[in-house]
Design an enzyme around this catalytic site. Structure first.
Site, PDB file in Angstrom:
ATOM      1  N   SER A  20     -33.509 -61.121  25.003  1.00  0.00           N
ATOM      2  CA  SER A  20     -34.433 -59.987  24.981  1.00  0.00           C
ATOM      3  C   SER A  20     -35.285 -59.842  26.236  1.00  0.00           C
ATOM      4  CB  SER A  20     -35.343 -60.070  23.746  1.00  0.00           C
ATOM      5  OG  SER A  20     -34.640 -59.655  22.594  1.00  0.00           O
ATOM      6  N   LYS A  39     -42.312 -61.203  28.708  1.00  0.00           N
ATOM      7  CA  LYS A  39     -41.349 -60.853  27.663  1.00  0.00           C
ATOM      8  C   LYS A  39     -40.639 -62.114  27.208  1.00  0.00           C
ATOM      9  CE  LYS A  39     -39.197 -58.331  24.800  1.00  0.00           C
ATOM     10  NZ  LYS A  39     -39.199 -59.509  23.917  1.00  0.00           N
ATOM     11  N   THR A  40     -40.519 -62.258  25.897  1.00  0.00           N
ATOM     12  CA  THR A  40     -39.773 -63.375  25.328  1.00  0.00           C
ATOM     13  C   THR A  40     -38.297 -63.017  25.193  1.00  0.00           C
ATOM     14  OG1 THR A  40     -40.240 -62.544  23.116  1.00  0.00           O
ATOM     15  CG2 THR A  40     -41.741 -64.209  24.007  1.00  0.00           C
ATOM     16  N   GLY A  41     -37.483 -64.036  25.036  1.00  0.00           N
ATOM     17  CA  GLY A  41     -36.068 -63.841  24.757  1.00  0.00           C
ATOM     18  C   GLY A  41     -35.533 -65.026  23.975  1.00  0.00           C
TER      19      GLY A  41
END
Length: 260
Positions: A106, A244-246
């Site tokens: 993500s 932003k996380t992923g």
């Protein structure tokens, strides 16, 4: 400054096997706390000489000797890579890992949003991404969402719709323009960053983020400003943190987690 936290090959202890969702949440939180401390420590650096960026791929990486025990205590194999802009220095907890390419998951929503805004697929952060009417366990996904909200809660189905609307040809063209990782869009227009062929290293993530910060990407300024705005995680006492996380599950078990 720019920062990438990357963890791979999750090793689950017995407590995690009993409650895997809680274990993953705790490990994400611990990795984020490490990255958060590093971000605040380097936040005074805001300017970047133009020649530094083009040399980033050859930049030596200095070790951060005091952080690895904290990071390793989370139970993952990973690295935190920090770029101090003013000094032009790369620092990492595990320097040998900064060029290992992994699936972006993500974190690719940053590029996805940039491309869709630039193409006019959506117009601003209030643009609505429609729900596909599939009821999912995450109830917050079961409705139409604007871009800012979809980004904040990491709404995968809504961003998959966005990618399909942009189309594979344009997706691939912009990945080349961004020099984004290996630029491999195999696996489907709405899956290539989740389970397909796209891979990017922490160093390459840094290079991409720095270009976004400096408005050095081949995009309109308003496009980059909009995405930087929806990336805000904290904005307090004169310090702004964007990120932003992923998270992607791997075939055969384990996963790849990122915070950029």
């Amino acid at each position: 400054m720019s920062i990438v936290a990357r963890s791979t090959r999750q090793r689950l202890p017995s407590s995690a096997r009993r409650d895997p969702v809680e274990a993953v949440a705790q490990r994400r939180s611990a990795a984020r706390r490490v990255a958060h401390v590093l971000a605040i420590a380097g936040m005074a650096a805001f300017s970047l000489p133009s020649h530094v960026l083009c040399q980033l791929s050859q930049h030596p990486v200095d070790s951060i000797p005091t952080v690895p025990p904290t990071f390793d205590s989370t139970g993952v194999r990973g690295t935190v890579l920090v770029y101090a802009l003013r000094a032009g220095r790369l620092l990492a907890t595990h320097p040998s890992m900064v060029d290992e390419r992994r699936i972006p998951a993500s974190t690719f929503k940053i590029a996805n949003a940039l491309i869709a805004l630039e193409k006019g697929t959506i117009h601003d952060e209030q643009s609505v991404l429609p729900w596909d009417s599939v009821v999912r366990p995450r109830v917050e996904l079961n409705r139409d969402l604007d871009l800012a909200t979809a980004f904040r809660i990491s709404a995968v189905p809504h961003f998959q719709h966005l990618a399909r609307s942009v189309g594979m040809t344009e997706m691939h063209r912009y990945l080349r323009l961004f020099e984004y990782g290996n630029q491999d869009t195999s696996g489907g227009v709405d899956r290539f960053w989740l389970s397909g062929g796209l891979r990017i290293s922490p160093r390459e993530q840094i290079a991409f983020l720095v270009r976004l910060y400096l408005e050095d990407l081949p995009l309109q300024s308003v496009t980059m400003q909009t995405v930087r705005h929806i990336m805000k995680v904290e904005d307090d006492a004169g310090i702004t943190i964007r990120g932003k996380t992923g998270w992607a599950l791997l075939q055969g078990g384990g996963g790849v987690g990122c915070w950029v």
